[in-house]
Design an enzyme around this catalytic site. Structure first.
Site, PDB file in Angstrom:
ATOM      1  N   ASP A   1       0.852  -1.205   0.000  1.00  0.00           N
ATOM      2  CA  ASP A   1       0.000   0.000   0.000  1.00  0.00           C
ATOM      3  C   ASP A   1       0.882   1.247   0.000  1.00  0.00           C
ATOM      4  O   ASP A   1       1.900   1.287  -0.698  1.00  0.00           O
ATOM      5  CB  ASP A   1      -0.913  -0.058   1.250  1.00  0.00           C
ATOM      6  CG  ASP A   1      -2.233   0.657   1.022  1.00  0.00           C
ATOM      7  OD1 ASP A   1      -2.234   1.890   1.051  1.00  0.00           O
ATOM      8  OD2 ASP A   1      -3.255  -0.019   0.798  1.00  0.00           O
TER       9      ASP A   1
ATOM     10  N   HIS B   1      -3.220   5.748   4.269  1.00  0.00           N
ATOM     11  CA  HIS B   1      -4.062   4.620   3.856  1.00  0.00           C
ATOM     12  C   HIS B   1      -3.464   3.277   4.267  1.00  0.00           C
ATOM     13  O   HIS B   1      -4.158   2.409   4.800  1.00  0.00           O
ATOM     14  CB  HIS B   1      -4.273   4.693   2.336  1.00  0.00           C
ATOM     15  CG  HIS B   1      -5.259   3.715   1.802  1.00  0.00           C
ATOM     16  ND1 HIS B   1      -4.899   2.455   1.365  1.00  0.00           N
ATOM     17  CD2 HIS B   1      -6.601   3.803   1.632  1.00  0.00           C
ATOM     18  CE1 HIS B   1      -5.974   1.817   0.937  1.00  0.00           C
ATOM     19  NE2 HIS B   1      -7.035   2.612   1.097  1.00  0.00           N
TER      20      HIS B   1
ATOM     21  N   ASN C   1     -14.324   0.739  -5.486  1.00  0.00           N
ATOM     22  CA  ASN C   1     -15.351   1.682  -4.997  1.00  0.00           C
ATOM     23  C   ASN C   1     -16.126   2.306  -6.144  1.00  0.00           C
ATOM     24  O   ASN C   1     -16.503   3.472  -6.075  1.00  0.00           O
ATOM     25  CB  ASN C   1     -14.696   2.795  -4.166  1.00  0.00           C
ATOM     26  CG  ASN C   1     -14.044   2.267  -2.906  1.00  0.00           C
ATOM     27  OD1 ASN C   1     -14.305   1.151  -2.491  1.00  0.00           O
ATOM     28  ND2 ASN C   1     -13.202   3.078  -2.308  1.00  0.00           N
TER      29      ASN C   1
ATOM     30  N   SER D   1     -11.388  -0.815   0.591  1.00  0.00           N
ATOM     31  CA  SER D   1     -10.031  -0.852   1.165  1.00  0.00           C
ATOM     32  C   SER D   1     -10.054  -1.313   2.608  1.00  0.00           C
ATOM     33  O   SER D   1      -9.096  -1.949   3.074  1.00  0.00           O
ATOM     34  CB  SER D   1      -9.405   0.543   1.131  1.00  0.00           C
ATOM     35  OG  SER D   1      -8.806   0.808  -0.094  1.00  0.00           O
TER      36      SER D   1
END
Lengths: 86, 423
Positions: free
Chosen positions: B118, B149, B245, B324
């Site tokens: 990530d 994140h 998403n 996520s």
């Protein structure tokens, strides 16, 4: 199954001097293939043993030449990714 | 009251971490003797008012740090509090998938190796203390997380929750973290860098890879990233991937969510409803995806130092939404399964999750086989699934280390009362 998406090939033709980030699937020895790619003007970024792939940066003209190599079995764009949370 | 004491501790911390032009949500308490019943805030530059409470001399507003300093000089203002979230936190998500029951039985993922590929991880966050096995930077920015994140995802999967006295504990708090920074500080990156992260993880013999990222559009799962994910599974690694998403439209799962052998995860909210943003199947070649769903709406977990991503809860935690967040939650459940049965293959782990999921009575291209249930998955309980849980009122919990006079519970009660009155 074509080696290259026709739209991507057209982008190379339209921008022979532009630089593209690509991922190549190759057969044979990965190191030897990477050496050849550097000799013909590619900037080799990474090698992937799990899928016998190599990521490169090269011009559209070089990319067109790559597809004529029998050991290059597939060429695709090194696409942008993003996170899925915010 | 002295000016400094008018600002709550949480608010002072937030003001120190907020850019001068950004507003902070606050609750202002006025003197009960105040004559004018309208809050003064909006008259000041940098303040926007969103709500005046009628049952108490309170107002909710958004204000910049400088405006808050100005407000604190108002003699009619008694105290200003940082508005804090009061529901849908990590503890709620964990409860929904019945993780506390598993932890109580002594299964916490101890020793299981999870890679989070990530934006990097805050290497100094207390929730990961002593459990970061390896960290690598693949984008030339250093392994620390400058986005937030990656730290949040790692916190969902395996954070200890120690900085919140356990409230925001992750799913597998005994697992080991392998952090690969393959995305830049802006949360974006190249497919090849993520592929390098996957190879790095496989070479380090991780058991689970969590990927909360992807590309746009619909994929048939034959792109380079999807193929290397499938190759990692063939090498013995469980790969958990976010669906994306781009919902609620159909065929919105891209790469690597469309990969055949990975566990593709969609998102639900805390009432077991599929989140509208959660990407839907089928894949471009008409296969059913996602494989399962899990809570991914307003999840509070570890916050990287010096980042403002999401809605910060306090200096150590922030709240984010997305597939996520659902993804590392499922990766954590996989760690619980492997802690108890380390010999299971990735295919067996995937089958276990799917066969024990709670059917939410939604189309397979929305829910896959259903919402993950950790207790059933860890104990391989394929018996008749419990009926779909009904939303239940959550007990009010005290905010961690709340200073005396904190208005969190008061405002929650007021909001409920006002909501009832409006209905």
């Amino acid at each position: 199954m074509p080696k290259v998406d026709p739209d991507l090939r057209q982008e190379w033709k339209d921008g022979e001097n532009r630089t593209f980030s690509l991922i190549l699937r190759v057969t044979g020895d990965l190191e030897a293939r990477a050496e050849v790619l550097e000799e013909i003007g590619c900037q080799v970024r990474r090698r992937f043993r799990l899928t016998s792939s190599i990521s490169v940066r090269c011009t559209g003209e070089t990319a067109l030449a790559l597809t004529r190599r029998s050991w290059v079995t597939k060429v695709e764009r090194d696409s942008a990714l993003r996170v899925f949370g915010g | 009251m002295a000016r400094a004491r008018k600002l709550s501790d949480e608010l002072v911390v937030s003001m120190g971490r907020t850019a001068p032009n950004r507003q902070i949500p606050v609750i202002v308490r006025y003197s009960p003797n105040r004559v004018v019943m309208r809050a003064k805030g909006p008259a000041l530059p940098g303040v926007s008012e969103s709500y005046n409470y009628r049952l108490a001399p309170l107002a909710h507003m958004h204000a910049t740090p400088q405006a808050l300093q100005s407000l604190s000089r108002d003699p009619e203002i008694v105290r200003i509090y940082r508005d804090l979230p009061v529901r849908a936190l990590m503890d709620t998500a964990s409860r929904i998938v019945r993780v506390p029951e598993v932890l109580r039985m002594g299964v916490d993922g101890s020793g299981v190796r999870i890679a989070v590929i990530d934006t990097g991880v805050d290497l100094h966050h207390p929730d990961f203390h002593g459990r970061i096995a390896e960290a690598v930077d693949l984008v030339g920015e250093g392994p620390n997380d400058q986005n937030g994140h990656g730290t949040h995802c790692a916190g969902v999967a395996l954070g200890s929750g120690i900085a919140s006295a356990g409230r925001y504990r992750g799913i597998a708090p005994g697992a080991l973290l392998y952090a690969a920074k393959a995305l830049h500080r802006n949360g974006q990156g190249m497919m090849s860098d993520v592929m390098a992260g996957i190879e790095w993880a496989v070479e380090h013999k991780v058991q689970i890879i969590s990927l909360s990222l992807g590309g746009p559009g619909s994929s048939d799962g034959h792109d380079a990233l999807s193929d290397i994910c499938d190759a990692a599974v063939a090498a013995g690694v469980v790969v958990v991937v976010a669906a994306g998403n781009d919902g609620p439209g159909s065929s919105t799962i891209g790469s690597p969510g469309a990969a055949r052998r990975v566990i593709t995860v969609g998102a639900t909210d805390d009432t077991d409803t599929i989140a509208s943003f959660s990407s839907r199947g089928p894949t471009a070649d008409n296969r059913v995806k996602p494989d399962v769903v899990a809570p991914g709406h307003r999840i509070a977990a570890a916050r990287a130092r010096n980042t403002e991503l999401g809605t910060p809860v306090d200096p150590y935690y922030t709240e984010l939404s997305g597939t996520s967040m659902a993804t590392p939650l499922v990766a954590g459940v996989c760690a619980l399964i492997l802690a108890r049965e380390p010999g299971l293959s990735p295919e067996q782990v995937k089958a276990r999750l799917m066969n024990t999921a709670i059917d939410l009575q939604q189309h397979p291209c929305l829910q896959g086989r259903g919402r993950v249930d950790a207790l059933r998955a860890v104990w391989n309980d394929k018996g008749r699934a419990p009926s779909r849980p009904q939303p239940q009122p959550q007990p009010q919990k005290p905010a961690p280390q709340a200073p005396s006079g904190c208005l969190t519970s008061i405002t929650a009660s007021l909001r409920r009362a006002l909501y009832r009155r409006r209905r």
